[in-house]
Write a protein that holds these residues in place. Structure first.
Motif, mmCIF file in Angstrom:
data_model
loop_
_atom_site.group_PDB
_atom_site.id
_atom_site.type_symbol
_atom_site.label_atom_id
_atom_site.label_comp_id
_atom_site.label_asym_id
_atom_site.label_seq_id
_atom_site.Cartn_x
_atom_site.Cartn_y
_atom_site.Cartn_z
ATOM 1 N N GLU A 287 0.840 -1.188 0.000
ATOM 2 C CA GLU A 287 0.000 0.000 0.000
ATOM 3 C C GLU A 287 0.878 1.240 0.000
ATOM 4 O O GLU A 287 1.879 1.309 0.723
ATOM 5 N N ALA A 288 0.495 2.204 -0.811
ATOM 6 C CA ALA A 288 1.228 3.469 -0.833
ATOM 7 C C ALA A 288 0.983 4.222 0.463
ATOM 8 O O ALA A 288 -0.076 4.086 1.088
ATOM 9 N N PRO A 289 1.952 5.018 0.893
ATOM 10 C CA PRO A 289 1.745 5.807 2.117
ATOM 11 C C PRO A 289 0.531 6.720 1.980
ATOM 12 O O PRO A 289 0.200 7.192 0.889
ATOM 13 N N ALA A 290 -0.141 6.941 3.080
ATOM 14 C CA ALA A 290 -1.321 7.820 3.064
ATOM 15 C C ALA A 290 -0.892 9.240 2.714
ATOM 16 O O ALA A 290 -0.031 9.805 3.389
ATOM 17 N N PRO A 291 -1.439 9.828 1.670
ATOM 18 C CA PRO A 291 -1.032 11.178 1.280
ATOM 19 C C PRO A 291 -1.598 12.230 2.219
ATOM 20 O O PRO A 291 -2.597 12.009 2.923
ATOM 21 N N ALA A 292 -0.976 13.375 2.218
ATOM 22 C CA ALA A 292 -1.455 14.487 3.032
ATOM 23 C C ALA A 292 -2.808 14.964 2.516
ATOM 24 O O ALA A 292 -3.107 14.892 1.324
ATOM 25 N N ALA A 293 -3.638 15.454 3.427
ATOM 26 C CA ALA A 293 -4.995 15.866 3.064
ATOM 27 C C ALA A 293 -4.982 16.989 2.033
ATOM 28 O O ALA A 293 -5.798 17.005 1.104
ATOM 29 N N ASN A 294 -4.046 17.942 2.183
ATOM 30 C CA ASN A 294 -4.031 19.067 1.245
ATOM 31 C C ASN A 294 -3.621 18.616 -0.156
ATOM 32 O O ASN A 294 -4.115 19.132 -1.170
ATOM 33 N N ALA A 505 0.577 -1.272 -10.190
ATOM 34 C CA ALA A 505 0.611 0.189 -10.050
ATOM 35 C C ALA A 505 1.351 0.606 -8.787
ATOM 36 O O ALA A 505 2.228 1.483 -8.826
ATOM 37 N N THR A 506 1.010 0.006 -7.647
ATOM 38 C CA THR A 506 1.670 0.382 -6.395
ATOM 39 C C THR A 506 3.117 -0.077 -6.370
ATOM 40 O O THR A 506 3.983 0.616 -5.831
ATOM 41 N N PHE A 507 3.402 -1.226 -6.984
ATOM 42 C CA PHE A 507 4.782 -1.735 -6.989
ATOM 43 C C PHE A 507 5.708 -0.812 -7.767
ATOM 44 O O PHE A 507 6.757 -0.390 -7.271
ATOM 45 N N ARG A 508 5.330 -0.509 -8.999
ATOM 46 C CA ARG A 508 6.274 0.221 -9.852
ATOM 47 C C ARG A 508 6.456 1.664 -9.390
ATOM 48 O O ARG A 508 7.577 2.184 -9.403
ATOM 49 N N ALA A 509 5.382 2.322 -8.954
ATOM 50 C CA ALA A 509 5.529 3.695 -8.473
ATOM 51 C C ALA A 509 6.350 3.719 -7.184
ATOM 52 O O ALA A 509 7.205 4.599 -6.993
ATOM 53 N N GLY A 510 6.103 2.763 -6.291
ATOM 54 C CA GLY A 510 6.860 2.708 -5.049
ATOM 55 C C GLY A 510 8.325 2.423 -5.284
ATOM 56 O O GLY A 510 9.204 3.003 -4.626
ATOM 57 N N LEU A 511 8.633 1.523 -6.232
ATOM 58 C CA LEU A 511 10.028 1.197 -6.514
ATOM 59 C C LEU A 511 10.762 2.382 -7.113
ATOM 60 O O LEU A 511 11.907 2.674 -6.740
ATOM 61 N N VAL A 524 14.902 -2.503 -1.963
ATOM 62 C CA VAL A 524 15.120 -3.950 -1.849
ATOM 63 C C VAL A 524 13.902 -4.634 -1.251
ATOM 64 O O VAL A 524 13.451 -5.680 -1.732
ATOM 65 N N ARG A 525 13.367 -4.046 -0.198
ATOM 66 C CA ARG A 525 12.203 -4.637 0.456
ATOM 67 C C ARG A 525 11.040 -4.772 -0.525
ATOM 68 O O ARG A 525 10.327 -5.780 -0.534
ATOM 69 N N LEU A 526 10.857 -3.763 -1.355
ATOM 70 C CA LEU A 526 9.760 -3.798 -2.316
ATOM 71 C C LEU A 526 10.065 -4.758 -3.465
ATOM 72 O O LEU A 526 9.191 -5.516 -3.906
ATOM 73 N N ALA A 527 11.312 -4.743 -3.948
ATOM 74 C CA ALA A 527 11.675 -5.600 -5.079
ATOM 75 C C ALA A 527 11.487 -7.078 -4.746
ATOM 76 O O ALA A 527 11.164 -7.878 -5.628
ATOM 77 N N ARG A 528 11.663 -7.437 -3.500
ATOM 78 C CA ARG A 528 11.541 -8.839 -3.108
ATOM 79 C C ARG A 528 10.079 -9.288 -2.973
ATOM 80 O O ARG A 528 9.821 -10.465 -2.717
ATOM 81 N N THR A 529 9.123 -8.377 -3.118
ATOM 82 C CA THR A 529 7.709 -8.750 -3.021
ATOM 83 C C THR A 529 7.097 -9.099 -4.367
ATOM 84 O O THR A 529 5.947 -9.530 -4.416
ATOM 85 N N ARG A 530 7.818 -8.926 -5.443
ATOM 86 C CA ARG A 530 7.230 -9.195 -6.761
ATOM 87 C C ARG A 530 7.060 -10.695 -6.964
ATOM 88 O O ARG A 530 7.849 -11.511 -6.492
ATOM 89 N N THR A 531 6.014 -11.043 -7.674
ATOM 90 C CA THR A 531 5.786 -12.433 -8.050
ATOM 91 C C THR A 531 6.128 -12.601 -9.521
ATOM 92 O O THR A 531 6.262 -11.625 -10.270
ATOM 93 N N LEU A 532 6.227 -13.860 -9.933
ATOM 94 C CA LEU A 532 6.584 -14.140 -11.315
ATOM 95 C C LEU A 532 5.459 -13.775 -12.280
ATOM 96 O O LEU A 532 5.686 -13.648 -13.476
ATOM 97 N N ASP A 533 4.242 -13.608 -11.762
ATOM 98 C CA ASP A 533 3.111 -13.286 -12.624
ATOM 99 C C ASP A 533 2.671 -11.826 -12.517
ATOM 100 O O ASP A 533 1.643 -11.450 -13.082
#
Length: 622
Positions: A287-294, A505-511, A524-533
């Motif tokens: 999940e992407a970090p919660a954005p600021a309200a403004n 969408a969340t993976f590539r923007a976060g990476l 690294v933490r995010l890259a290791r969460t990808r699946t082969l599909d």
């Protein structure tokens, strides 16, 4: 054994379902008018009114069925990309039987064919792909169905090749490749099929084939298919004596072992050439970090400004049709109804009976004009869709200049859906070139065209609109605007909760955001969460691979492969440098440290941030 059925998910109301309710209301009103006309006014007028009532009733029923069915199908694919295969199949099982008698059935069978093939069940993949191919196409959805048929033929060709049915595989590959509806992914899968066929018969021809097609097809294959293609390429490049070696029995308790086992089922000779790759069996939701309200507020205001929202835009066409019918009903009724006798009594012989025959040519001409306009609209839309598809194929073949001209011309179309699709393709092209400001501009223009009218917005809400949001979030992350990128992702999750590519969408923007911030630990933490599909592009995959190689080390073969891919692809190299400046140089430094097995176990120096682990040893030696 039957699969355990999970509870049906709570689906949001699909936008087309709101139109379905309006169509049902119009159908009821027209049906009442038809009854009144038939018994009290003019029987001949009841027929067209009844026909319109039936048309709106059918449209409403279809929309009420197809909306949730498309959502379930998209959710199933999203679960598949995260590695939740059983859950994906359970969601497909929940799609109503009535929807399976529509064009959605091809999408369902295509996804079942993918699941079977990815499980190594080639026979099952052939069965489901055949179901996706068979049957006549429908007039209004012919373009969508033709693309699914071409894709299904490419999947069936791949499955037949793995089963040793060379003639069937060749026939399907030829049919898929020659189809006007074949996109870049279809052509890439056909190239993979031909590589599998050559691997069993002629390794020298295989080497020529992968040398000619490798650079073009890798970007359009899924990560799983890329793994198979790279194994075949490595097999073709190996010395002849190495081709006959067999890999040790893979350990299927690990994801790497399962990948090797999968390749062994489809192309046994290539199993010994699968490079060590790091994927998760099941990806946790990122999940992407919660954005600021403004930031959220500003983004929503900007979106509303781009939409040019018209509160009546959604129902105006239906209201116009109803108004025309009512005016025609009243006008013709006034002509047909008998008039009251005038004050001065006329002789019956002098009274003139008004008939409808003079108006029949006028009504017939109007009907013909309406049919002609509808046919012209369908033809223009189909011609524009094929033009966009040809441009995408041209991009895959390296002719980006011609493709850009074709897409820019199509983006000027008066048809909003067609123009929005062309803008999406232009945004993808700009993203490939790392032209981030241009990417955002095309996303904004495409969003404006896609949301200008309520009917168009509803029809594009499943894939096109959320993909524009996804690419815009990626571009914002690459421009060092992570807060805005997070806000886009938050709105994506809120407004399009059944988006099929939400995990991507969340993976590539976060990476990209982590790479831009030089936060190697988060990358690294995010890259290791990808699946082969997870359907990552070659660029996303390269960024994840390089991040892991720099931070954790990699085998000599893997580092060599990364260096070769970057050296041979200037566009890929430029994209990586744009999102992660200096990362390639650190890969080069890592390459020097894995030249020998002893060096491969050296810890990262102080210049490398993040976890330090022993590099994955080379699996095979020639």
């Amino acid at each position: 054994m039957q699969r355990e059925q999970a509870p049906a998910p709570t689906l949001p109301v699909h936008p087309v379902q709101r139109f379905a309710r309006r169509h049902n209301v119009l159908a009821a009103v027209l049906a009442v008018l038809a009854v009144v006309a038939g018994f009290a006014v003019a029987p001949w007028l009841a027929l067209p009114l009844g026909a319109f009532a039936a048309l709106f009733a059918w449209s409403g029923r279809q929309s009420m069925t197809l909306g949730p069915s498309v959502q379930l199908n998209n959710l199933a694919y999203e679960r598949l990309t995260r590695g939740h295969v059983d859950e994906a199949e359970s969601l497909l099982d929940k799609i109503p039987e009535r929807a399976k008698r529509t064009y959605v059935s091809r999408f369902i069978e295509m996804q079942r064919s993918m699941i079977a093939l990815y499980r190594g069940d080639a026979e099952g993949a052939v069965v489901h792909a055949t179901l996706a191919i068979d049957g006549a196409t429908r007039l209004l959805t012919r373009d969508f169905e033709d693309r699914q048929i071409a894709a299904a033929r490419s999947f069936r060709a791949l499955a037949c090749a793995s089963l040793g049915r060379d003639d069937e595989a060749t026939g399907d590959a030829d049919a898929a490749e020659s189809s006007d509806a074949a996109g870049p992914a279809v052509h890439a899968r056909v190239a993979l099929t031909r590589a599998m066929l050559l691997a069993r018969t002629d390794t020298s021809a295989l080497a020529d084939h992968v040398a000619k097609t490798g650079g073009r097809v890798l970007d359009w294959l899924t990560p799983r298919e890329r793994t198979l293609f790279r194994a075949l390429r490595q097999m073709a490049r190996a010395r002849p004596k190495s081709v006959y070696r067999e890999a040790a029995r893979p350990d299927e308790t690990t994801e790497e072992g399962r990948v090797v086992a999968w390749v062994a089922k489809l192309a046994p000779g290539a199993a010994g050439f699968v490079m060590a790759e790091r994927y998760a069996a099941v990806a946790e939701a990122h999940e992407a970090p919660a954005p600021a309200a403004n930031v959220m507020r500003d983004l929503e205001r900007a979106r509303d400004a781009r939409k040019g929202r018209d509160p009546m835009g959604a129902s105006r066409p239906q209201l116009a049709i109803l108004a025309v019918l009512l005016v025609g009903f009243v006008g013709i009724g006034q002509l047909v109804l008998p008039r009251a006798a005038p004050v001065r009594t006329a002789r019956p012989a002098q009274q003139t009976e008004l008939t409808v025959e003079p108006f029949v040519p006028l009504l017939g001409g109007g009907l013909l004009i309406g049919v002609a306009l509808f046919a012209t609209l369908v033809r223009r839309n189909r011609r524009g869709s094929r033009r966009i598809l040809r441009a995408e194929v041209a991009i895959a073949r390296g002719d980006e200049t011609l493709a850009a001209v074709e897409l820019a011309s199509t983006a000027a179309s008066q048809l909003d859906a067609l123009a929005a699709t062309a803008e999406l393709s232009l945004a993808r092209l700009a993203e490939r070139r790392a032209q981030w400001d241009t990417t955002i501009r095309h996303c904004d223009t495409g969003m404006a065209r896609a949301t200008r009218k309520g009917a168009v917005r509803a029809s594009l809400s499943d894939l096109l609109i959320p993909e524009l949001v996804e690419i815009r979030a990626l571009a914002l992350a690459a421009l060092d605007r992570p807060a805005e990128s997070d806000a886009e992702l938050a709105l994506l999750g809120r407004d399009h909760p059944t988006y099929a590519f939400a995990a991507r969408a969340t993976f590539r923007a976060g990476l990209v955001a982590a790479a831009r911030a030089s936060d190697l630990t988060a990358a690294v933490r995010l890259a290791r969460t990808r699946t082969l599909d997870l359907p990552l592009s070659l660029r996303d995959e390269m960024l994840a691979d390089v991040v892991l190689a720099v931070a954790e080390g990699a085998s000599e073969d893997e580092v060599g492969r990364l260096e070769a891919d970057l050296r041979d692809d200037a566009q890929l190299r430029g994209w990586l440098e744009s999102v992660a400046p200096g990362l390639r140089e650190r890969l080069g430094a890592r390459s020097a440290r894995v030249a020998t097995p002893a060096a491969a176990q050296t810890d990262l120096t102080s210049e490398d941030e993040g976890p330090t682990e022993t590099a994955v040893p080379a699996k095979y030696s020639d």
